[in-house]
Write a protein that holds these residues in place. Sequence first.
Motif, PDB file in Angstrom:
ATOM      1  N   ALA A  48       0.832  -1.205   0.000  1.00 58.17           N
ATOM      2  CA  ALA A  48       0.000   0.000   0.000  1.00 58.17           C
ATOM      3  C   ALA A  48       0.864   1.252   0.000  1.00 58.17           C
ATOM      4  O   ALA A  48       0.555   2.226  -0.691  1.00 58.17           O
ATOM      5  CB  ALA A  48      -0.927   0.002   1.206  1.00 58.17           C
ATOM      6  N   LYS A  49       1.972   1.235   0.744  1.00 50.17           N
ATOM      7  CA  LYS A  49       2.855   2.405   0.781  1.00 50.17           C
ATOM      8  C   LYS A  49       3.562   2.619  -0.550  1.00 50.17           C
ATOM      9  O   LYS A  49       3.676   3.739  -1.021  1.00 50.17           O
ATOM     10  CB  LYS A  49       3.905   2.243   1.883  1.00 50.17           C
ATOM     11  N   LEU A  76      -9.822   0.666   2.056  1.00 50.04           N
ATOM     12  CA  LEU A  76      -9.822   1.892   1.254  1.00 50.04           C
ATOM     13  C   LEU A  76     -10.986   1.841   0.272  1.00 50.04           C
ATOM     14  O   LEU A  76     -11.101   0.902  -0.509  1.00 50.04           O
ATOM     15  CB  LEU A  76      -8.514   2.033   0.478  1.00 50.04           C
ATOM     16  N   GLN A 113       2.682   1.498  -3.585  1.00 49.70           N
ATOM     17  CA  GLN A 113       1.830   1.561  -4.777  1.00 49.70           C
ATOM     18  C   GLN A 113       0.574   2.394  -4.543  1.00 49.70           C
ATOM     19  O   GLN A 113      -0.455   2.161  -5.158  1.00 49.70           O
ATOM     20  CB  GLN A 113       1.437   0.143  -5.202  1.00 49.70           C
ATOM     21  N   LEU A 114       0.663   3.393  -3.671  1.00 49.28           N
ATOM     22  CA  LEU A 114      -0.524   4.157  -3.294  1.00 49.28           C
ATOM     23  C   LEU A 114      -1.212   4.821  -4.489  1.00 49.28           C
ATOM     24  O   LEU A 114      -2.436   4.760  -4.607  1.00 49.28           O
ATOM     25  CB  LEU A 114      -0.165   5.201  -2.240  1.00 49.28           C
ATOM     26  N   SER A 115      -0.451   5.428  -5.371  1.00 50.50           N
ATOM     27  CA  SER A 115      -1.073   6.112  -6.524  1.00 50.50           C
ATOM     28  C   SER A 115      -1.869   5.136  -7.383  1.00 50.50           C
ATOM     29  O   SER A 115      -2.991   5.432  -7.805  1.00 50.50           O
ATOM     30  CB  SER A 115      -0.003   6.786  -7.382  1.00 50.50           C
ATOM     31  N   LEU A 168      -3.162   2.268  -6.435  1.00 54.82           N
ATOM     32  CA  LEU A 168      -4.319   1.803  -5.665  1.00 54.82           C
ATOM     33  C   LEU A 168      -5.427   2.849  -5.667  1.00 54.82           C
ATOM     34  O   LEU A 168      -6.614   2.504  -5.772  1.00 54.82           O
ATOM     35  CB  LEU A 168      -3.895   1.463  -4.228  1.00 54.82           C
ATOM     36  N   ILE A 169      -5.062   4.119  -5.589  1.00 56.22           N
ATOM     37  CA  ILE A 169      -6.079   5.174  -5.616  1.00 56.22           C
ATOM     38  C   ILE A 169      -6.793   5.200  -6.960  1.00 56.22           C
ATOM     39  O   ILE A 169      -8.009   5.372  -7.032  1.00 56.22           O
ATOM     40  CB  ILE A 169      -5.450   6.542  -5.273  1.00 56.22           C
ATOM     41  N   ILE A 216      -6.275  -3.431   3.360  1.00 52.92           N
ATOM     42  CA  ILE A 216      -4.870  -3.481   3.749  1.00 52.92           C
ATOM     43  C   ILE A 216      -4.727  -4.437   4.927  1.00 52.92           C
ATOM     44  O   ILE A 216      -5.467  -4.347   5.899  1.00 52.92           O
ATOM     45  CB  ILE A 216      -4.366  -2.074   4.118  1.00 52.92           C
TER      46      ILE A 216
END
Length: 88
Positions: A9-10, A38, A12-14, A16-17, A28
């Motif tokens: 998650a840290k 999320l 690949q945050l963009s 995932l959003i 998560i």
Amino acid sequence: MKYVTIHEAKTQLSRLIREIEAGGEIVIRRGKEPVARLIAEKPVAKPKRKPGQWADLRLSAEENALLVAPMTEEELADWYGSDEDMKA
């Protein structure tokens, strides 16, 4: 529903959003235990584009003349600067 680790998650945050905005849901996990979920805050609505929406736009003769009229010497000097400005 997609499951990812905290590390994923840290890093690949963009991405995932983007998935969430497309309607996805991400859970998560810390190890095997789910700790957060999320989801989209609200659906992201893009404005609908309508082909030909400006097709009926017409300019008056005065407006058209202003668009195609050549610049006056004064306007050209303002646009490009005077010769004195170029020498300085």
